[in-house]
Design an enzyme around this catalytic site. Structure first.
Site, PDB file in Angstrom:
ATOM      1  N   GLY A 147       8.133  24.949   8.599  1.00 19.47           N
ATOM      2  CA  GLY A 147       9.383  24.193   8.572  1.00 19.47           C
ATOM      3  C   GLY A 147      10.538  25.055   9.046  1.00 19.47           C
ATOM      4  N   THR A 174      11.864  31.067   4.974  1.00 17.94           N
ATOM      5  CA  THR A 174      11.525  29.832   4.275  1.00 17.94           C
ATOM      6  C   THR A 174      12.685  29.383   3.408  1.00 17.94           C
ATOM      7  OG1 THR A 174      10.304  28.894   2.422  1.00 17.94           O
ATOM      8  CG2 THR A 174      10.182  31.255   2.639  1.00 17.94           C
ATOM      9  N   ASP A 225      12.272  27.638   0.949  1.00 17.27           N
ATOM     10  CA  ASP A 225      11.725  27.541  -0.411  1.00 17.27           C
ATOM     11  C   ASP A 225      11.917  28.807  -1.225  1.00 17.27           C
ATOM     12  OD1 ASP A 225      10.843  24.948  -0.052  1.00 17.27           O
ATOM     13  OD2 ASP A 225       8.947  25.592   0.829  1.00 17.27           O
ATOM     14  N   GLU A 253      11.325  17.646  -5.263  1.00 16.60           N
ATOM     15  CA  GLU A 253      10.377  16.669  -4.730  1.00 16.60           C
ATOM     16  C   GLU A 253       8.957  16.917  -5.250  1.00 16.60           C
ATOM     17  OE1 GLU A 253      10.464  17.210  -0.460  1.00 16.60           O
ATOM     18  OE2 GLU A 253       9.626  19.229  -0.586  1.00 16.60           O
ATOM     19  N   TYR A 304      15.564  16.239   5.309  1.00 15.60           N
ATOM     20  CA  TYR A 304      15.559  17.295   6.314  1.00 15.60           C
ATOM     21  C   TYR A 304      16.933  17.888   6.584  1.00 15.60           C
ATOM     22  CZ  TYR A 304      10.706  16.177   6.847  1.00 15.60           C
ATOM     23  OH  TYR A 304       9.377  15.992   6.590  1.00 15.60           O
ATOM     24  N   LEU A 305      17.995  17.203   6.184  1.00 16.79           N
ATOM     25  CA  LEU A 305      19.337  17.749   6.401  1.00 16.79           C
ATOM     26  C   LEU A 305      19.497  19.102   5.715  1.00 16.79           C
ATOM     27  CD1 LEU A 305      21.664  14.631   6.007  1.00 16.79           C
ATOM     28  CD2 LEU A 305      20.161  15.297   7.878  1.00 16.79           C
ATOM     29  N   GLN A 306      18.782  19.295   4.613  1.00 17.35           N
ATOM     30  CA  GLN A 306      18.895  20.546   3.856  1.00 17.35           C
ATOM     31  C   GLN A 306      18.535  21.770   4.680  1.00 17.35           C
ATOM     32  OE1 GLN A 306      17.188  19.785  -0.423  1.00 17.35           O
ATOM     33  NE2 GLN A 306      16.330  18.300   0.983  1.00 17.35           N
TER      34      GLN A 306
END
Lengths: 394, 394
Positions: free
Chosen positions: A14, A137, A139, A238, A294-296
């Protein structure tokens, strides 16, 4: 060991808002070393290498490179592909064919794993070659490093979104659920707490995947907040799962890694909205859910300055280390101080970053499993940077 | 007619990123006029007035007011309430009790209608009183004015979101559907077209509520774009309806105006994703949907400069006109030139703005009903302002 030859650089997984900073940092550094005789960009990561689909990165102007660095998402194209042994062999074959002696792979733990396999292959074949993994990432779930480039900009988006959305909720009261990216790690969701500037500010509840999510507990938590403040803003990852480890809600689709699709659907938010309405059975309540999506990871202009500069730094450091030592490894960040914020890069073996990921420490989650702690805020605040101060009339 | 007495100011309907600019513009202007003997903020609009729930706006420092101006969402609290005759009578009674001679209501066409009813009541009662409506709506659907304060900042959010999301989609190809706010008017969705900077950039398809949405046409449109570019980014208004005028997908909930709930749910995006997957029956396609939701109207730091300054201007102009003329009306914006961009304020009768709204002109929508025109871009570009230029490596 000093190497001489071409380098290949690729981006994987991503994209983030600053992954191109790492790419440009690496390109600019590489152009300064005579040992690197050519710079090839892999079009869509490993997939591009297997197809010998390369982009020449020796000719772009500094001006265009700076524009690329400030453009979100992977400028070379990305890929979600965890190559097997045969595919890694094909990559290695292409590298040998093109006299590639340096390979830089910008990505998460799966990309580190790919880099590790290729490095091992070169070693076994006595091919003089250096692979470096450059961390990326949103995350923030890589091991060893204090934090991952890409995370802080996404965290800044989340914090800003909650500042504004909490004001919106205060203006038109109700219950608002915001679903934040994060499959197994709640770092990004936890960053929503940075939005609070005064007693009563949201998010009032924060749920992360590190703790089992219980619908009944969630319902009573929301009702308690509404009883106190007349409204409630919720941040939820999520990837939350129930006590048995099952995702609370997914679309049922799996990606090429076999992971369930969590992003790109409003299903979890809508499910939780329904549960809140059920908890208020008979009463009229205004419940809304947004999934930041996806804006994040891609919103232009919302970038943490620390993140942008560190992303540039890890790219440049990876190249300079590869040229200087020829040793494979993964670039990591060490925090030297939080106030004022200072950090430096160091190398860690690929095996320490590959495969397994990490998640929020216990000390960052409160005892009730519905909020974060001060220790978390101390960790994350300097990475995200100053946030606009809310003006209030009463 | 010159009036002297207190003023009440309130905010109504969905907040915007710059509605507090209008509030602060009005407060600062009011403080300069001796005719205004006190400034009362209505807490949650009309509801606050009925409850005599006022916030004193005479004492805040300039510094705090500037912070409020730059904070999204309604600083006084907002309300979704279309008052009936009895409620308007209560409002009028409170105004008389507190010697209120000026009423400024910041909102959309429903708020203009409320202001209109109260103005008529005062006229019938021979109560010397002036009501001014100050325009606000991200939907840009007010009549008379060239455009509405609040719209351009939301449009800027949408344009930036599409710039980033289109790069994300180019990096990891697939079909991406983004649902944009807009119940009856497609202005905000149409603004997504500003994201395009080169041939092949998304959004590739744009669907607005001004045209009937046909699922089969949508499916074939998407397939045609994918055949051409290998990917597809879609912008779609939350309020799209089928040929019979039925919403394509809603949560079924109605708000206090009797309108179906469209925002705060991912249902439309998920429905359209399913339709795309059906169109590719048997083939593996990556389809994702995001619903931009409340971030569009509340995201801090994403503000159009033109919008912020015009929002300030309409607030100040409304107050200065009320003091100078005592005439009720609605503030509107006249565009003097697009390049360079120049505008001015003028007053229009409340009846010309109240009740009915407007929508995208035919000349702004293409013949195929799946895109906007150059004329639209010429209209919207100066309002939204410069956007970051995308850097590209190939």
């Amino acid at each position: 060991m000093v190497l001489k030859g071409k380098m290949v650089i690729g981006q994987s997984g991503g994209p983030t808002s600053v992954i191109n900073q790492s790419l440009v940092g690496a390109i600019i550094e590489a152009r300064q070393h005579g040992e690197i005789t050519g710079i090839l960009g892999a079009h869509h990561g490993i997939a591009g290498i297997m197809n010998e689909d390369f982009i020449d990165l020796t000719t772009q102007s500094d001006e265009e490179l700076e524009r690329v660095a400030n453009t979100p998402a992977a400028g070379l194209g990305s890929v979600r592909l965890k190559p097997g042994k045969a595919e890694c062999e094909r990559v290695f074959e292409v590298f040998k064919k093109h006299d590639v002696r340096f390979f830089f792979y910008i990505g998460g733990n799966d990309s580190a794993e790919t880099a590790h396999i290729i490095a091992e292959m070169a070693r076994e074949a006595n091919y003089d070659f250096c692979t470096v993994h450059i961390p990326k990432t949103i995350d923030n779930d890589l091991r060893v490093t204090d934090h991952c480039p890409g995370f802080a900009s996404a965290a800044r988006f989340v914090a800003l979104a909650f500042i504004g959305d909490d004001r919106d909720n205060a203006a038109l009261s109700g219950i608002k659920i915001n679903v934040v990216m994060g499959r197994d790690a709640g770092f990004l969701t936890a960053a929503s707490a940075l939005a609070r500037q005064a007693e009563g500010d949201g998010p009032h509840l924060i749920y992360v995947p590190e703790r089992a999510f219980d619908v009944a507990r969630f319902q009573s938590d929301v009702k308690a907040v509404v009883a106190k403040y007349g409204r409630c803003v919720v941040a939820v990852s999520e990837g939350i799962t129930d006590a048995d480890g099952h995702p609370v809600m997914t679309s049922g689709e799996r990606d090429s890694h076999g992971n369930l699709q969590l992003s790109g659907t409003g299903a979890l938010g809508d499910f939780l909205s329904t549960k809140v309405k059920e908890a208020y059975a008979g009463e009229s309540v205004r419940v809304r859910a947004d999934t930041f999506g996806y804006l994040q990871r891609s919103f232009p202009t919302v970038v943490s300055e620390v993140d942008a500069s560190e992303a540039r730094m890890v790219g440049a450091f990876g190249v300079s280390q590869a040229v200087a030592t020829g040793e494979p490894g993964s670039v990591a960040i060490r925090r030297l101080s939080s106030v004022p914020y200072k950090s430096e890069c160091f190398m860690t073996p690929l095996s320490t970053v590959a495969r397994e990921a990490t998640s929020l420490k216990d000390e960052y989650i409160n005892a009730e499993s519905n909020d974060v702690t001060e220790a978390w805020l101390d960790y994350v605040r300097p990475l995200v940077g100053d946030l606009p101060k809310i003006g209030r009339l009463f």
